[in-house]
Design a protein around this motif. Structure first.
Motif, PDB file in Angstrom:
ATOM      1  N   TYR A  32       0.851  -1.310   0.168  1.00 53.03           N
ATOM      2  CA  TYR A  32      -0.176   0.265   0.062  1.00 53.03           C
ATOM      3  C   TYR A  32       0.872   1.373  -0.091  1.00 53.03           C
ATOM      4  CZ  TYR A  32      -3.776  -3.051   0.968  1.00 53.03           C
ATOM      5  OH  TYR A  32      -4.938  -4.203   0.898  1.00 53.03           O
ATOM      6  N   LEU A  33       1.235   1.624  -1.184  1.00 52.84           N
ATOM      7  CA  LEU A  33       2.089   2.802  -1.288  1.00 52.84           C
ATOM      8  C   LEU A  33       1.281   3.997  -1.401  1.00 52.84           C
ATOM      9  CD1 LEU A  33       4.736   2.354  -3.912  1.00 52.84           C
ATOM     10  CD2 LEU A  33       5.204   2.632  -1.649  1.00 52.84           C
ATOM     11  N   THR A  34       0.938   4.707  -0.211  1.00 50.57           N
ATOM     12  CA  THR A  34       0.111   5.739  -0.118  1.00 50.57           C
ATOM     13  C   THR A  34       0.178   6.566   1.191  1.00 50.57           C
ATOM     14  OG1 THR A  34      -2.131   6.504  -0.113  1.00 50.57           O
ATOM     15  CG2 THR A  34      -1.994   4.541   1.013  1.00 50.57           C
ATOM     16  N   SER A  35       0.604   7.790   0.945  1.00 52.17           N
ATOM     17  CA  SER A  35       0.763   8.700   2.292  1.00 52.17           C
ATOM     18  C   SER A  35      -0.551   8.925   3.029  1.00 52.17           C
ATOM     19  CB  SER A  35       1.371   9.901   1.942  1.00 52.17           C
ATOM     20  OG  SER A  35       0.785  10.456   0.837  1.00 52.17           O
ATOM     21  N   SER A  36      -1.669   8.964   2.346  1.00 55.19           N
ATOM     22  CA  SER A  36      -2.656   9.090   3.447  1.00 55.19           C
ATOM     23  C   SER A  36      -3.928   8.233   2.842  1.00 55.19           C
ATOM     24  CB  SER A  36      -3.033  10.626   3.277  1.00 55.19           C
ATOM     25  OG  SER A  36      -3.535  10.973   2.101  1.00 55.19           O
ATOM     26  N   PHE A  37      -5.220   8.345   3.575  1.00 54.13           N
ATOM     27  CA  PHE A  37      -6.160   7.493   3.509  1.00 54.13           C
ATOM     28  C   PHE A  37      -7.483   8.529   3.342  1.00 54.13           C
ATOM     29  CE2 PHE A  37      -2.946   5.263   5.069  1.00 54.13           C
ATOM     30  CZ  PHE A  37      -2.979   3.707   4.507  1.00 54.13           C
ATOM     31  N   VAL A  38      -8.466   7.970   2.657  1.00 58.32           N
ATOM     32  CA  VAL A  38      -9.524   8.863   2.465  1.00 58.32           C
ATOM     33  C   VAL A  38     -10.808   8.356   3.076  1.00 58.32           C
ATOM     34  CG1 VAL A  38      -9.031   9.674   0.175  1.00 58.32           C
ATOM     35  CG2 VAL A  38     -10.542   7.768   0.291  1.00 58.32           C
ATOM     36  N   PHE A  39     -11.731   9.172   3.668  1.00 59.80           N
ATOM     37  CA  PHE A  39     -12.875   8.904   4.520  1.00 59.80           C
ATOM     38  C   PHE A  39     -14.155   8.878   3.732  1.00 59.80           C
ATOM     39  CE2 PHE A  39      -9.675  11.069   6.991  1.00 59.80           C
ATOM     40  CZ  PHE A  39      -9.053  10.062   7.699  1.00 59.80           C
ATOM     41  N   ASP A  40     -15.235   8.261   4.173  1.00 59.23           N
ATOM     42  CA  ASP A  40     -16.458   8.238   3.479  1.00 59.23           C
ATOM     43  C   ASP A  40     -17.327   9.542   4.232  1.00 59.23           C
ATOM     44  OD1 ASP A  40     -16.195   5.750   2.509  1.00 59.23           O
ATOM     45  OD2 ASP A  40     -17.000   4.870   4.080  1.00 59.23           O
ATOM     46  N   SER A  41     -17.019  10.154   5.026  1.00 59.47           N
ATOM     47  CA  SER A  41     -17.760  11.260   5.418  1.00 59.47           C
ATOM     48  C   SER A  41     -16.935  11.880   6.445  1.00 59.47           C
ATOM     49  CB  SER A  41     -18.889  10.772   5.799  1.00 59.47           C
ATOM     50  OG  SER A  41     -18.706  10.091   7.120  1.00 59.47           O
ATOM     51  N   ALA A  42     -17.235  13.333   6.696  1.00 59.38           N
ATOM     52  CA  ALA A  42     -16.929  13.932   7.872  1.00 59.38           C
ATOM     53  C   ALA A  42     -16.990  13.401   9.025  1.00 59.38           C
ATOM     54  CB  ALA A  42     -17.488  15.478   7.868  1.00 59.38           C
ATOM     55  N   ALA A  43     -18.009  12.676   9.277  1.00 57.41           N
ATOM     56  CA  ALA A  43     -18.342  11.884  10.825  1.00 57.41           C
ATOM     57  C   ALA A  43     -17.193  10.813  10.801  1.00 57.41           C
ATOM     58  CB  ALA A  43     -19.635  11.324  10.533  1.00 57.41           C
ATOM     59  N   GLN A  44     -17.116   9.922   9.399  1.00 53.39           N
ATOM     60  CA  GLN A  44     -16.158   9.005   9.602  1.00 53.39           C
ATOM     61  C   GLN A  44     -14.623   9.753  10.060  1.00 53.39           C
ATOM     62  OE1 GLN A  44     -14.676   6.687   6.332  1.00 53.39           O
ATOM     63  NE2 GLN A  44     -15.121   4.686   7.564  1.00 53.39           N
ATOM     64  N   ALA A  45     -14.088  10.630   9.286  1.00 51.18           N
ATOM     65  CA  ALA A  45     -12.862  11.339   9.670  1.00 51.18           C
ATOM     66  C   ALA A  45     -12.758  11.683  11.205  1.00 51.18           C
ATOM     67  CB  ALA A  45     -12.900  12.541   8.623  1.00 51.18           C
ATOM     68  N   ALA A  46     -13.756  12.128  11.644  1.00 47.85           N
ATOM     69  CA  ALA A  46     -13.710  12.504  13.031  1.00 47.85           C
ATOM     70  C   ALA A  46     -13.681  11.316  13.790  1.00 47.85           C
ATOM     71  CB  ALA A  46     -15.028  13.333  13.458  1.00 47.85           C
ATOM     72  N   ALA A  47     -14.383  10.312  13.720  1.00 49.99           N
ATOM     73  CA  ALA A  47     -14.334   8.801  14.425  1.00 49.99           C
ATOM     74  C   ALA A  47     -13.042   8.475  14.502  1.00 49.99           C
ATOM     75  CB  ALA A  47     -15.230   7.946  13.847  1.00 49.99           C
ATOM     76  N   ARG A  48     -12.282   8.263  13.116  1.00 56.55           N
ATOM     77  CA  ARG A  48     -11.059   7.772  13.257  1.00 56.55           C
ATOM     78  C   ARG A  48      -9.962   8.837  13.998  1.00 56.55           C
ATOM     79  NH1 ARG A  48     -10.291   5.323   7.832  1.00 56.55           N
ATOM     80  NH2 ARG A  48     -11.900   3.742   7.774  1.00 56.55           N
ATOM     81  N   PHE A  49     -10.028  10.082  13.874  1.00 56.80           N
ATOM     82  CA  PHE A  49      -9.126  10.956  14.551  1.00 56.80           C
ATOM     83  C   PHE A  49      -9.388  10.732  16.054  1.00 56.80           C
ATOM     84  CE2 PHE A  49      -6.032  13.515  12.093  1.00 56.80           C
ATOM     85  CZ  PHE A  49      -6.729  13.094  10.670  1.00 56.80           C
ATOM     86  N   SER A  50     -10.562  10.659  16.409  1.00 54.31           N
ATOM     87  CA  SER A  50     -10.805  10.472  17.862  1.00 54.31           C
ATOM     88  C   SER A  50     -10.642   9.072  18.432  1.00 54.31           C
ATOM     89  CB  SER A  50     -12.298  10.894  18.230  1.00 54.31           C
ATOM     90  OG  SER A  50     -13.291   9.964  17.711  1.00 54.31           O
ATOM     91  N   ASP A  51     -10.135   8.117  17.373  1.00 54.63           N
ATOM     92  CA  ASP A  51     -10.186   6.545  17.750  1.00 54.63           C
ATOM     93  C   ASP A  51     -11.221   5.863  18.277  1.00 54.63           C
ATOM     94  OD1 ASP A  51      -7.325   6.368  17.703  1.00 54.63           O
ATOM     95  OD2 ASP A  51      -6.748   7.031  19.630  1.00 54.63           O
ATOM     96  N   ALA A  52     -12.570   6.601  17.849  1.00 60.81           N
ATOM     97  CA  ALA A  52     -13.894   5.951  18.050  1.00 60.81           C
ATOM     98  C   ALA A  52     -13.695   4.771  17.063  1.00 60.81           C
ATOM     99  CB  ALA A  52     -14.999   6.950  17.953  1.00 60.81           C
ATOM    100  N   GLU A  53     -13.329   4.727  15.828  1.00 61.44           N
ATOM    101  CA  GLU A  53     -13.200   3.933  14.926  1.00 61.44           C
ATOM    102  C   GLU A  53     -12.005   3.383  14.432  1.00 61.44           C
ATOM    103  OE1 GLU A  53     -15.756   4.762  11.230  1.00 61.44           O
ATOM    104  OE2 GLU A  53     -14.242   4.118  10.290  1.00 61.44           O
ATOM    105  N   PRO A  54     -11.555   1.999  14.457  1.00 57.56           N
ATOM    106  CA  PRO A  54     -10.260   1.816  14.049  1.00 57.56           C
ATOM    107  C   PRO A  54     -10.036   2.010  12.589  1.00 57.56           C
ATOM    108  CG  PRO A  54     -11.727  -0.317  14.324  1.00 57.56           C
ATOM    109  CD  PRO A  54     -12.309   1.088  14.787  1.00 57.56           C
ATOM    110  N   GLY A  55      -8.761   2.410  12.014  1.00 58.18           N
ATOM    111  CA  GLY A  55      -8.880   2.509  10.758  1.00 58.18           C
ATOM    112  C   GLY A  55      -7.504   3.482  10.302  1.00 58.18           C
TER     113      GLY A  55
END
Ligand SMILES: *Cc1c(COP(=O)(O)O)cnc(C)c1O
Length: 393
Positions: A32-55
């Protein structure tokens, strides 16, 4: 690897542990040659950053290919967790930065990797962390070096280049009684030959640049241990950034699949070469833990599954004669590096240990006649022919 009712053996873990297949069902692990990953939604981005959702978020933090390597190496070392780093030195620096603070003290073997010695001896004191170096393999000498503020005992076994074997279980007991952690740099043996964690060590450190890759292609490092210790290290790494690149992780991951057969074959070659060197009239002494003549042969047999791949020997006559052997090599690679399928030869006194004062060098047994061979997969008869040319007078 989905059968949790069964404990898989080392050989199976080496080729399968940690694999996560994507939606495409690839058989070989994906890079997986990628520096970053995309999110499905603003809510998912927030969940990833707050560790509420793994990913995954960003590859300085985690990356699927790096994760696969970490899970596989942890399985091979018998560790709860592993964190990969950009190099072996990044692994050692990250260990210190994550687990120690100003005012702490380290007890380390004198005969550790040169850059580790420099880091502990010359750089860490600027940050209030001092190191006492211990010569030789005597456990009592380690006990004498402990201080009330000792937080880490750091060793390498077998040592480089004299292949001195240290008693991991005894040093683990000693460290724990003093409230310190024992870290073992396992780059030389790898889990294919030696597992420090079941012997009582708290952390296993790797320069994956050496035998884990095993083919001289990439730099990398790793630290294995209990989950809370690795969690602390991860916090440092994700912020400070000495993370392993996904490409290097992928190379090392595939290297692990052949680790055991390489280490066994290279160890067998090393033993055969060491036995032959002992019969050579111009060789004064051979240092190899697999030989009955080695002072810690019994300990080595207890703690390692073979003598390893590093053979050192002392040529009669000092530097001129040792250099003659090196300069007559047409096959062995003249390089200070090791951990490759190609056999390498080094004159430690004028290269890896050249900056140490002659007195200190002699005291530690690194004489002018000493040569170190890191045995690869070359045929032993060819290695013998190459070395015999310079050994004959
Ligand atoms: C090479 C080596 C290191 C340093 O690893 P790098 O990947 O070069 O940073 C540390 N310890 C040992 C025993 C080594 O051989």
């Amino acid at each position: 690897m989905n059968d949790s009712s069964h404990d898989y053996s080392f050989d199976t873990l080496a080729v399968r542990a940690g694999q996560e297949r994507s939606q495409f069902g690839e058989h070989s692990e994906a890079l997986y040659l990628t520096s970053s990953f995309v999110f499905d939604s603003a809510a998912q981005a927030a969940a990833r950053f707050s560790d509420a959702e793994p990913g995954y978020i960003y590859s300085r933090l985690t990356n699927p290919t790096v994760t696969m390597l970490q899970v596989r190496l942890a399985a091979l070392e018998g560790a709860e967790a592993c964190v990969a780093t950009a190099s072996g030195m990044a692994a050692i620096l990250s260990t210190v930065m994550a687990l120690l603070k100003s005012g702490d003290h380290i007890v380390a073997s004198l005969s550790i990797f040169g850059s580790t010695q420099q880091l502990f001896g010359n750089i860490l004191p600027k940050f209030g962390i001092d190191t006492s170096f211990v010569a030789g393999g005597d456990v009592a000498a380690y006990r004498a070096a402990l201080r009330p503020n000792t937080k880490l005992v750091f060793i390498e076994t077998p040592s480089n280049p004299l292949t001195e074997v240290l008693d991991i279980a005894a040093l683990a007991q000693l460290a724990h009684a003093a409230g310190a952690l024992l870290a073992v740099d396992n780059s030389f043996c790898t889990p294919a030959l030696q597992k420090p964690l079941p012997l009582g060590a708290d952390l296993v450190i790797h320069s994956a640049t050496k035998y884990l890759d095993g083919q001289g292609r990439v730099l990398g490092g790793a630290v294995c241990g209990r989950q809370p210790l690795i969690d602390e290290m991860f916090k440092f790494l994700r912020t400070a950034g000495p993370t392993l690149s996904p490409f290097n992780a992928w190379i090392i991951l595939k290297g692990l699949e052949t680790l055991k057969i390489r280490m066994q074959a290279q160890s067998a070659n090393a033993l055969e070469l060491a036995c032959w060197l002992e019969t050579q009239p111009n060789v004064a002494r051979v240092f190899y833990p697999g030989l009955p003549s080695h002072p810690q042969h019994a300990l080595a047999l207890r703690q390692q599954s073979s003598g390893g791949t590093i053979v050192s020997f002392e040529v009669k006559g000092g530097r001129d004669e040792a250099w003659r052997v090196v300069d007559h090599c047409k096959l062995l690679s003249i390089t200070a590096n090791l951990g490759d399928t190609k056999t390498t030869i080094t004159h430690p006194a004028s290269t890896t240990h050249g900056r140490i004062s002659p007195e200190a060098r002699t005291a530690s047994g690194i004489t002018e006649g000493l040569l170190r061979v890191a045995v690869g997969l070359d045929a032993v008869v060819d290695l013998q022919a190459d070395l015999a040319r310079g050994l004959k007078r």
